[in-house]
Design a protein around this motif. Structure first.
Motif, PDB file in Angstrom:
ATOM      1  N   HIS A   1       3.589   6.550  11.281  1.00  0.00           N
ATOM      2  CA  HIS A   1       4.262   7.625  12.017  1.00  0.00           C
ATOM      3  C   HIS A   1       5.455   8.106  11.210  1.00  0.00           C
ATOM      4  CE1 HIS A   1       5.282   9.931  15.645  1.00  0.00           C
ATOM      5  NE2 HIS A   1       6.542   9.675  15.338  1.00  0.00           N
ATOM      6  N   LEU A   2       5.536   9.419  11.018  1.00  0.00           N
ATOM      7  CA  LEU A   2       6.609  10.030  10.249  1.00  0.00           C
ATOM      8  C   LEU A   2       7.552  10.755  11.203  1.00  0.00           C
ATOM      9  CD1 LEU A   2       7.472  10.390   7.279  1.00  0.00           C
ATOM     10  CD2 LEU A   2       6.295  12.581   7.290  1.00  0.00           C
TER      11      LEU A   2
ATOM     12  N   PRO B   1      13.664   4.650   6.924  1.00  0.00           N
ATOM     13  CA  PRO B   1      13.958   4.765   8.356  1.00  0.00           C
ATOM     14  C   PRO B   1      13.132   5.816   9.090  1.00  0.00           C
ATOM     15  CG  PRO B   1      15.995   4.559   7.099  1.00  0.00           C
ATOM     16  CD  PRO B   1      14.880   4.697   6.098  1.00  0.00           C
ATOM     17  N   ARG B   2      12.567   6.786   8.370  1.00  0.00           N
ATOM     18  CA  ARG B   2      11.750   7.814   9.022  1.00  0.00           C
ATOM     19  C   ARG B   2      10.292   7.407   9.138  1.00  0.00           C
ATOM     20  NH1 ARG B   2      11.817  13.255   6.237  1.00  0.00           N
ATOM     21  NH2 ARG B   2      10.408  13.673   7.981  1.00  0.00           N
ATOM     22  N   ILE B   3       9.935   6.256   8.568  1.00  0.00           N
ATOM     23  CA  ILE B   3       8.547   5.813   8.574  1.00  0.00           C
ATOM     24  C   ILE B   3       8.416   4.570   9.431  1.00  0.00           C
ATOM     25  CG2 ILE B   3       6.635   4.993   7.153  1.00  0.00           C
ATOM     26  CD1 ILE B   3       7.761   6.577   4.837  1.00  0.00           C
ATOM     27  N   SER B   4       7.421   4.557  10.303  1.00  0.00           N
ATOM     28  CA  SER B   4       7.168   3.383  11.130  1.00  0.00           C
ATOM     29  C   SER B   4       5.663   3.239  11.342  1.00  0.00           C
ATOM     30  CB  SER B   4       7.891   3.496  12.480  1.00  0.00           C
ATOM     31  OG  SER B   4       7.450   4.645  13.196  1.00  0.00           O
ATOM     32  N   ILE B   5       5.237   2.015  11.619  1.00  0.00           N
ATOM     33  CA  ILE B   5       3.834   1.724  11.891  1.00  0.00           C
ATOM     34  C   ILE B   5       3.664   1.522  13.388  1.00  0.00           C
ATOM     35  CG2 ILE B   5       1.901   0.185  11.430  1.00  0.00           C
ATOM     36  CD1 ILE B   5       2.724   1.727   8.998  1.00  0.00           C
ATOM     37  N   ARG B   6       2.735   2.272  13.997  1.00  0.00           N
ATOM     38  CA  ARG B   6       2.496   2.167  15.428  1.00  0.00           C
ATOM     39  C   ARG B   6       1.024   1.874  15.692  1.00  0.00           C
ATOM     40  NH1 ARG B   6       6.082   7.210  17.934  1.00  0.00           N
ATOM     41  NH2 ARG B   6       8.061   6.633  16.942  1.00  0.00           N
ATOM     42  N   PRO B   7       0.739   0.829  16.484  1.00  0.00           N
ATOM     43  CA  PRO B   7      -0.662   0.531  16.814  1.00  0.00           C
ATOM     44  C   PRO B   7      -1.191   1.500  17.872  1.00  0.00           C
ATOM     45  CG  PRO B   7       0.808  -1.043  17.887  1.00  0.00           C
ATOM     46  CD  PRO B   7       1.675  -0.166  17.034  1.00  0.00           C
TER      47      PRO B   7
ATOM     48  N   VAL C   1       0.853  -1.186   0.000  1.00  0.00           N
ATOM     49  CA  VAL C   1       0.000   0.000   0.000  1.00  0.00           C
ATOM     50  C   VAL C   1       0.886   1.231   0.000  1.00  0.00           C
ATOM     51  CG1 VAL C   1      -1.812   1.266   1.192  1.00  0.00           C
ATOM     52  CG2 VAL C   1      -1.793  -1.238   1.253  1.00  0.00           C
ATOM     53  N   SER C   2       0.682   2.104  -0.963  1.00  0.00           N
ATOM     54  CA  SER C   2       1.422   3.360  -1.018  1.00  0.00           C
ATOM     55  C   SER C   2       0.698   4.408  -0.183  1.00  0.00           C
ATOM     56  CB  SER C   2       1.550   3.848  -2.465  1.00  0.00           C
ATOM     57  OG  SER C   2       2.054   5.166  -2.502  1.00  0.00           O
ATOM     58  N   PRO C   3       1.377   4.989   0.837  1.00  0.00           N
ATOM     59  CA  PRO C   3       0.702   5.996   1.671  1.00  0.00           C
ATOM     60  C   PRO C   3       0.586   7.353   1.000  1.00  0.00           C
ATOM     61  CG  PRO C   3       2.965   5.728   2.392  1.00  0.00           C
ATOM     62  CD  PRO C   3       2.750   4.720   1.283  1.00  0.00           C
ATOM     63  N   GLY C   4       1.197   7.509  -0.180  1.00  0.00           N
ATOM     64  CA  GLY C   4       1.133   8.789  -0.867  1.00  0.00           C
ATOM     65  C   GLY C   4       2.187   9.772  -0.416  1.00  0.00           C
ATOM     66  N   ILE C   5       3.127   9.349   0.437  1.00  0.00           N
ATOM     67  CA  ILE C   5       4.198  10.230   0.907  1.00  0.00           C
ATOM     68  C   ILE C   5       5.410  10.000   0.013  1.00  0.00           C
ATOM     69  CG2 ILE C   5       5.694  10.807   2.857  1.00  0.00           C
ATOM     70  CD1 ILE C   5       3.552   9.702   4.690  1.00  0.00           C
TER      71      ILE C   5
END
Length: 508
Positions: free
Chosen positions: A301-302, A287-293, A277-281
């Motif tokens: 999270h950016l 390394p600056r992008i992470s997924i947080r529940p 899935v492309s987030p459009g960013i």
């Protein structure tokens, strides 16, 4: 590229109630409750042979690296007097190394040919193996020679990275020829799908080739492609089955999200198809992008870019240390170059020019003089022959360049005095290109972000085309570096700079 238009996957407007006057009904993505019969994977397509070969070559390279690293460490530490215990330890090293690499996802298919992720898995495996040896030695109270561990693990890691680099280069050449690619179905609205398609087409080395697009009814995909079927009524899953898709890439679209996207992932999982899935960013490194529940949701999270503090302190120490060693190493070359300039032309050896550094501070940048003394005065007469990017003045056959200067520019030797600027703290080894005050005066608001970091002796612009880049391309690369820089990225750029300089591409 083939085009698909959603049929069963698109809700019927008649089922959604009346449309208020003056409003246009937007299509809604729907994954059918009755999933079409799954075509067996073996009947649709088998795993690409390159994937199996890549896995075996990776295993073989890591095994050979562990054997080489362990053998060299035993010989260097013990010589001919190797006891049985260390012989057994050397024999177990390859098994432990393969296990550590596997645990760090070094053999996962999705990472094959990606480069950075593979190298990170090797480095993490080296750290894990060192920790494993230390913990095992402490728990069993066994005495393991530290010299053996210090030699064996780094040499194994280095040999594995060299093997992976050679494997990565080999597959990159094949991908530029259209081989060893993953077949992609792009799903999304027109603008998002177009952007995602263009990014994938621009980077064939990443291994993705778009074979079809799936758009809502009424959208038109304007991007040209090798094959077009027009308004074929076929949903996502039917397209996956018919065109032997390996990856479904969903462009950012709020209408294909949540439970609908989850149901689609279940259907693709049964088919052994990967979903991305492309987030459009854009222009933001991993390394600056992470997924947080958060509250049961997976939120993207950016992280903020590193513009001050500890990372910049480390970068400054690295720049000055490496810059000082480089100056010592190339001192003879600098002396010979200075003598050639002095003997063949009149005027000073060094050329000084005002440039703009971090935070808008101006400084005097040093270069070996490659032009005649009155070059600036003669620039106006040559303005009509400018071959630069519209902002910078460049000519391939500039008559102002001296005979010696031509060779200095070809191999970027004229840039070496900037190491003095690095030692002064005015520049960095790697960073955006140092701009002229006249360039800064034409910056848009967003362009000023490139001055969050120090300008560099080299950078992404140096390894991506140098003088052949347009102004927009150069600015995009500088902004990408300013937002995503890291020590690892600096090391990679320094390595690529050496190759670019030897190839002299775009240097004039």
């Amino acid at each position: 590229m083939t085009e698909f238009v959603m049929s069963e996957g698109l809700a019927d407007p008649a089922d959604l109630g009346p449309v208020p006057s003056g409003e246009r009904r937007r299509p809604v993505w729907v994954v059918p409750d009755e999933i079409p019969a799954i075509v067996p994977r073996s009947a649709r397509f088998t795993e690409a042979r390159w994937v199996a070969k890549y896995r075996w070559y990776s295993l073989g390279g890591d095994l050979a690296a562990a054997l080489i690293g362990g053998s060299l460490a035993l010989v260097a530490r013990f010589g001919a007097s190797i006891n049985l215990g260390y012989f057994v330890l050397g024999a177990l090293l390859p098994i432990a190394w393969l296990a550590c690499v596997a645990l760090q996802r070094g053999y996962e298919t999705r990472y094959f040919g990606t480069g950075p992720e593979e190298f990170r898995s090797i480095i993490r495996a080296a750290v894990a193996l060192t920790a494993l040896v230390a913990i095992t030695s402490y728990a069993t109270k066994s005495e393991v020679a530290r010299g053996f561990v210090i030699l064996a693990v780094p040499m194994t890691c280095l040999a594995s990275m060299v093997a992976r680099w050679m494997l990565h280069r080999s597959i990159s050449w094949r991908r530029y020829a259209g081989r060893c690619m993953r077949r992609v179905l792009v799903v999304g609205r027109n603008d998002q799908a177009t952007t995602l398609f263009q990014h994938m087409e621009e980077r064939p080395a990443d291994g993705y080739v778009v074979v079809a697009t799936c758009l809502p009814r009424g959208d038109a995909f304007d991007e040209p492609g090798p094959e077009r079927l027009g308004r074929t009524e076929m949903d996502i899953l039917a397209a996956v089955d018919q065109y032997a898709v390996d990856v479904v890439a969903v462009a950012a679209d709020p209408e294909l999200a949540g439970y609908t996207l989850r149901k689609l992932s279940w259907a693709l999982e049964q088919r052994g198809v990967e979903l991305i899935v492309s987030p459009g960013i854009v222009e933001v490194a991993g390394p600056r992008i992470s997924i947080r529940p958060v509250a049961g949701l997976s939120l993207l999270h950016l992280e903020r870019p590193s513009v001050s503090g500890g990372p910049h302190l480390v970068k400054g120490i690295f720049d000055r240390s490496v810059g000082f060693l480089m100056l010592l190493g190339i001192a003879p070359l600098l002396l010979v170059t200075a003598a050639l300039i002095k003997l063949t032309t009149k005027g000073p050896v060094l050329f000084r020019q005002v440039r703009v550094g971090r935070g808008g501070e101006q400084f005097s940048m040093l270069k070996f003089r490659t032009m005649v003394v009155d070059a600036e005065a003669r620039k106006a007469d040559l303005h009509a022959l400018n071959e630069g990017n519209g902002i910078l003045f460049k000519m391939r056959d500039d008559p102002r360049i001296t005979k010696v200067g031509k060779y200095l520019r070809r191999f970027s030797i004229d840039e070496l005095p900037q190491l003095v600027n690095v030692l002064r703290g005015e520049m960095s080894l790697v960073g955006p290109r140092p701009p002229l005050p006249a360039e800064v005066a034409q910056y848009a608001i967003d362009d000023a972000r490139r001055m969050l970091v120090k300008p560099g002796l080299t950078g992404l612009w140096q390894v991506s085309g140098r003088s052949d880049l347009t102004w927009e391309e150069s600015m995009r690369l500088d902004l990408r570096y300013a937002d995503n820089w890291s020590i690892a990225l600096d090391l990679l750029i320094l390595w690529k700079t050496a190759r670019a300089v030897l190839g002299s591409d775009g240097a004039y």
